[in-house]
Design an enzyme around this catalytic site. Structure first.
Site, PDB file in Angstrom:
ATOM      1  N   LYS A   5      -4.028  -9.999 -11.161  1.00  0.00           N
ATOM      2  CA  LYS A   5      -5.417 -10.155 -10.749  1.00  0.00           C
ATOM      3  C   LYS A   5      -6.239  -8.932 -11.122  1.00  0.00           C
ATOM      4  O   LYS A   5      -5.728  -7.809 -11.126  1.00  0.00           O
ATOM      5  CB  LYS A   5      -5.496 -10.379  -9.228  1.00  0.00           C
ATOM      6  N   LYS A  39       0.823  -1.213   0.000  1.00  0.00           N
ATOM      7  CA  LYS A  39       0.000   0.000   0.000  1.00  0.00           C
ATOM      8  C   LYS A  39       0.856   1.261   0.000  1.00  0.00           C
ATOM      9  O   LYS A  39       0.585   2.217  -0.744  1.00  0.00           O
ATOM     10  CB  LYS A  39      -0.929   0.003   1.219  1.00  0.00           C
ATOM     11  N   LYS A  61     -10.022  -3.521  -8.304  1.00  0.00           N
ATOM     12  CA  LYS A  61     -10.907  -2.362  -8.272  1.00  0.00           C
ATOM     13  C   LYS A  61     -10.145  -1.061  -8.449  1.00  0.00           C
ATOM     14  O   LYS A  61     -10.717  -0.047  -8.849  1.00  0.00           O
ATOM     15  CB  LYS A  61     -11.671  -2.330  -6.938  1.00  0.00           C
TER      16      LYS A  61
END
Length: 326
Positions: free
Chosen positions: A192, A111, A195
């Site tokens: 993957k 992150k 979003k």
């Protein structure tokens, strides 16, 4: 029945990877398990957010789960912030979590390297996740590859607590569903579906209109070899589309590959798109039929049940750690 727990962050528009890889399994698990599903809004606060958007995305997440078939009469569906015991248990577990363990957690690194601000909440994210699971004495947790590290830490914290304060928490196991599609990006099939992908063509929302679904599948990255076959190394794009179609139709990727081997990519992509449209249409229609008021009532009722369910465990925990009430 064994108790199963899982959660979803109310961030962004849930995509078909969320549905085919998780939500659809959540619906099926209601038949065989005591199911608890949580919209983890406290986790969502660990990165920059707009308070008004958070309210909207919480309702939208609940509405999508209800439209997909999560039944509040058979499952608990609530938001994390409705049950303050999540945060209280996370603090207690945090006092037992070695810094070295948190330093090895990959999510914080991922992150912050992606540009999100460093903060204590993001760093301690795995401890709150452990509290989510242990609060209801969950026996099983559906996990993907990216969550296995967190579940292992949860198991370790449960053992640490039990060894020091007494046998209170069951040690949760990973639940690996028999059928769970791993849906990859439509533009980079080696990654993957996400979003947060800035390329809108890379994903398909659960609520996208049929024409959007068809366009996204048509523009999916494949390769120059016209043969449809399952080969994740040499043909990751086609393999991804086979996985999606297999998940929607219940057919094996081998069977689909045999049928469409020589059909050409255009015909195959059209078939994938129609299978996906057929799968998503009932969810989109059910979503439209639900009012925000109906969803808030479901969350209110489930939140009360969640607080009642968590209370006995927290009484045991407080007593065990020396915080017996007066």
């Amino acid at each position: 029945m064994n108790r199963i727990f899982s959660g979803v962050q109310p961030t962004g528009n849930p995509h078909i990877g969320n549905y085919l890889g998780a939500f659809r399994n959540w619906v099926a698990l209601q038949d065989s398990y005591d199911a608890i599903y949580c919209i983890v809004d406290l986790h969502a606060m660990t990165i920059d957010y707009d308070p008004a958007d958070l309210e909207k995305t919480r309702i939208d997440a609940a509405k999508i789960l209800l439209a997909a078939g999560v039944d509040p009469d058979r499952s608990l569906l609530y938001t994390q912030s409705q049950v303050p015991a999540h945060a209280e248990l996370a603090w207690i577990l945090g006092t037992m979590t070695p810094m070295g363990v948190l330093n090895r957690m990959t999510q914080y690194k991922d992150k912050t390297e992606a540009g999100h601000a460093s903060n204590l909440g993001l760093y301690a994210y795995p401890v709150l996740m452990a509290a989510d699971i242990l609060l209801y004495r969950a026996n099983l947790v559906p996990v993907g590859d990216d969550q296995r590290q967190h579940l292992e830490m949860t198991r370790d914290l449960a053992e640490r607590f039990n060894n020091r304060f007494g046998d209170i928490f069951p040690i949760p196991d990973a639940y690996i569903p028999e059928t769970s599609a791993r849906v990859m990006s439509l533009q980079d099939p080696t990654a993957k579906m996400s979003k947060s992908d800035v390329n809108v063509k890379a994903s398909i929302s659960i609520l996208d209109d049929p024409d959007v679904v068809r366009k996204r599948i048509k523009s999916a990255v494949t390769d120059s070899d016209p043969i449809v076959r399952y080969d994740t190394d040499d043909k990751p794009g086609i393999s991804n589309l086979l996985e999606i179609m297999g998940a929607c139709t219940g057919r094996s990727v081998e069977d689909l590959a045999d049928e469409y081997a020589d059909s050409g990519y255009g015909v195959f992509k059209e078939a994938v798109a129609e299978a996906l449209v057929e799968e998503l249409t009932p969810i989109r229609e059910a979503y439209k039929s639900l009012s925000n008021g109906d969803v808030r009532q479901v969350l209110h009722t489930s939140g009360e049940k969640g607080r009642d369910l968590a209370a006995p465990l927290m009484r045991e925990v407080r007593k065990a750690v020396g915080l017996k009430g007066y």
